[in-house]
Write an enzyme that holds these catalytic residues in place. Structure first.
Site, PDB file in Angstrom:
ATOM      1  N   ASP A  17       1.076  -1.343  -0.233  1.00 11.41           N
ATOM      2  CA  ASP A  17      -0.174   0.481  -0.019  1.00 11.41           C
ATOM      3  C   ASP A  17       0.823   1.609   0.224  1.00 11.41           C
ATOM      4  O   ASP A  17       0.246   2.401   0.679  1.00 11.41           O
ATOM      5  CB  ASP A  17      -1.037   0.231   1.036  1.00 11.41           C
ATOM      6  N   GLU A  23      -4.471  -0.675  -1.566  1.00 11.25           N
ATOM      7  CA  GLU A  23      -5.868  -1.037  -0.712  1.00 11.25           C
ATOM      8  C   GLU A  23      -7.122   0.419  -1.162  1.00 11.25           C
ATOM      9  O   GLU A  23      -6.840   0.640  -1.379  1.00 11.25           O
ATOM     10  CB  GLU A  23      -5.839  -0.168   1.171  1.00 11.25           C
ATOM     11  N   LYS A  25      -6.725  -4.634  -3.104  1.00 10.38           N
ATOM     12  CA  LYS A  25      -7.526  -5.955  -1.845  1.00 10.38           C
ATOM     13  C   LYS A  25      -8.321  -4.453  -1.211  1.00 10.38           C
ATOM     14  O   LYS A  25      -7.841  -2.830  -1.089  1.00 10.38           O
ATOM     15  CB  LYS A  25      -6.663  -5.656  -0.161  1.00 10.38           C
ATOM     16  N   LYS A  63      -7.435  -4.317   4.323  1.00  8.34           N
ATOM     17  CA  LYS A  63      -6.528  -3.910   5.246  1.00  8.34           C
ATOM     18  C   LYS A  63      -5.710  -5.146   5.413  1.00  8.34           C
ATOM     19  O   LYS A  63      -4.260  -5.143   5.273  1.00  8.34           O
ATOM     20  CB  LYS A  63      -6.431  -4.040   6.874  1.00  8.34           C
ATOM     21  N   VAL A 112       3.170   0.163   4.497  1.00  3.64           N
ATOM     22  CA  VAL A 112       2.557   0.975   5.283  1.00  3.64           C
ATOM     23  C   VAL A 112       1.319   0.848   5.826  1.00  3.64           C
ATOM     24  O   VAL A 112       0.845   0.406   4.505  1.00  3.64           O
ATOM     25  CB  VAL A 112       2.193   3.028   5.435  1.00  3.64           C
ATOM     26  N   THR A 113       0.957   0.907   6.785  1.00  2.00           N
ATOM     27  CA  THR A 113       1.022   1.650   7.809  1.00  2.00           C
ATOM     28  C   THR A 113       1.581  -0.430   8.530  1.00  2.00           C
ATOM     29  O   THR A 113       0.520  -0.815   8.897  1.00  2.00           O
ATOM     30  CB  THR A 113       0.701   2.493   8.801  1.00  2.00           C
ATOM     31  N   CYS A 124      -2.464  -2.705   8.434  1.00 10.37           N
ATOM     32  CA  CYS A 124      -2.129  -3.034   6.791  1.00 10.37           C
ATOM     33  C   CYS A 124      -0.832  -3.969   6.872  1.00 10.37           C
ATOM     34  O   CYS A 124      -0.920  -5.500   6.322  1.00 10.37           O
ATOM     35  CB  CYS A 124      -1.815  -2.505   5.417  1.00 10.37           C
ATOM     36  N   GLN A 184       8.425 -13.577  21.765  1.00  9.70           N
ATOM     37  CA  GLN A 184       7.375 -14.957  21.842  1.00  9.70           C
ATOM     38  C   GLN A 184       8.455 -16.225  20.615  1.00  9.70           C
ATOM     39  O   GLN A 184       7.485 -17.149  20.085  1.00  9.70           O
ATOM     40  CB  GLN A 184       6.716 -14.989  21.941  1.00  9.70           C
TER      41      GLN A 184
HETATM   42  N1  TIU Z   1      -2.799   0.526   4.517  1.00 13.59           N
HETATM   43  C1  TIU Z   1      -2.706   0.677   5.389  1.00 13.59           C
HETATM   44  O1  TIU Z   1      -2.768   0.633   6.562  1.00 13.59           O
HETATM   45  N2  TIU Z   1      -4.655   1.541   5.424  1.00 13.59           N
HETATM   46  C2  TIU Z   1      -4.846   2.114   6.714  1.00 13.59           C
HETATM   47  O2  TIU Z   1      -6.154   2.172   6.810  1.00 13.59           O
HETATM   48  N3  TIU Z   1      -4.172   2.447   7.298  1.00 13.59           N
HETATM   49  C3  TIU Z   1      -3.932   3.566   8.516  1.00 13.59           C
HETATM   50  O3  TIU Z   1      -3.347   3.333   9.502  1.00 13.59           O
HETATM   51  N4  TIU Z   1      -5.424   4.227   8.533  1.00 13.59           N
END
Ligand code: TIU
Length: 229
Positions: A23, A71, A128, A131, A156-157, A161, A201
């Site tokens: 993403d 996304e 996609k 997430k 990210v993030t 995701c 872990q």
């Molecule tokens: N790609 C992804 O992480 N989508 C999000 O909406 N991330 C946020 O941190 N909002």
């Protein structure tokens, strides 16, 4: 090749490994997109661009598989759950017009991958709706068809995701190596904890290493291959 990582060395085998870039879209990294609409400071994510660019260049040079994800939703929003649309009670929502086109809608400028990391011809792009990159996509089939068992994950993030995708991948039997400086969050503390949760872990979800260590290992393997030829 062994890559020094947390919680212990990762045994990277390029024949069965893919670089999975999550993403890295304008909607998350540039002003005016979905990320900013949620109240976030997009500049927090931009530090991941340079290390991703460096890793991508070396990964392409060794000739291993690269997969990108985005996304987003269908232009008719038929795949957008109402729960996702209304969450946050924001004035601007997914599908609404923004400065880079309709927010998080496929085909719009903001939904596309940033130019710095734009997919090369032949590199699969997974669209996609959620997430996780496995939910409602053909990612697992594509990986299985190519015999992939290992995923080097960036993007990210970190806690949204990237974490969701790594958890999905782990349950499907993939060994994930998450690249610490190639992932980013709007919240530095969530980034830190998102990475720690993966490697804790005994590597409950996978491994974590910085890009410099992976790039070094890839370059050494290329040099060894060249000298053997
Ligand atoms: N790609 C992804 O992480 N989508 C999000 O909406 N991330 C946020 O941190 N909002």
């Amino acid at each position: 090749m062994l890559v020094e990582a947390e919680p212990y060395d990762y045994s990277l085998n390029l024949a069965v490994a893919a670089l999975l870039i999550i993403d890295m879209q304008r909607d998350f990294l540039e002003p005016g997109g979905f990320g900013e609409m949620l109240g976030n400071d997009v500049s927090q994510l931009r530090r991941t661009i340079a290390p991703n660019k460096a890793l991508l260049a070396v990964w392409r040079a060794v000739g291993a598989l690269v997969i990108h994800t985005r996304e987003g939703h269908r232009p008719d929003l038929a795949d957008l759950p109402s729960a996702k649309k209304i969450r946050g009670r924001g004035a601007t929502r997914i599908g609404d017009p923004g400065p880079m086109g309709r927010i998080l809608v496929r085909g719009e400028a903001g939904h596309d991958i940033i130019p710095e990391l734009y997919p090369a011809a032949g590199e699969p792009v997974i669209d996609k709706p959620g997430k996780g990159a496995f939910f409602a996509t053909d990612l697992h089939a594509i990986l299985q068809n190519q015999g992939i068992q290992q995923l080097v994950v960036t993007g990210v993030t970190t806690e949204v995701c990237v974490n969701t995708t790594v958890r999905e991948a782990n349950d499907r039997g993939y060994d994930c190596l998450v690249v610490s400086d190639c992932c980013g969050s709007y919240f530095p503390e969530f980034h830190e904890m998102g990475l720690r949760m993966i490697a804790a872990q005994g590597g409950i979800f996978g491994w974590v290493a910085p890009s410099a260590t992976i790039i070094q290992a890839l370059k050494s393997s290329m040099m060894m291959k060249e000298s053997a030829e």
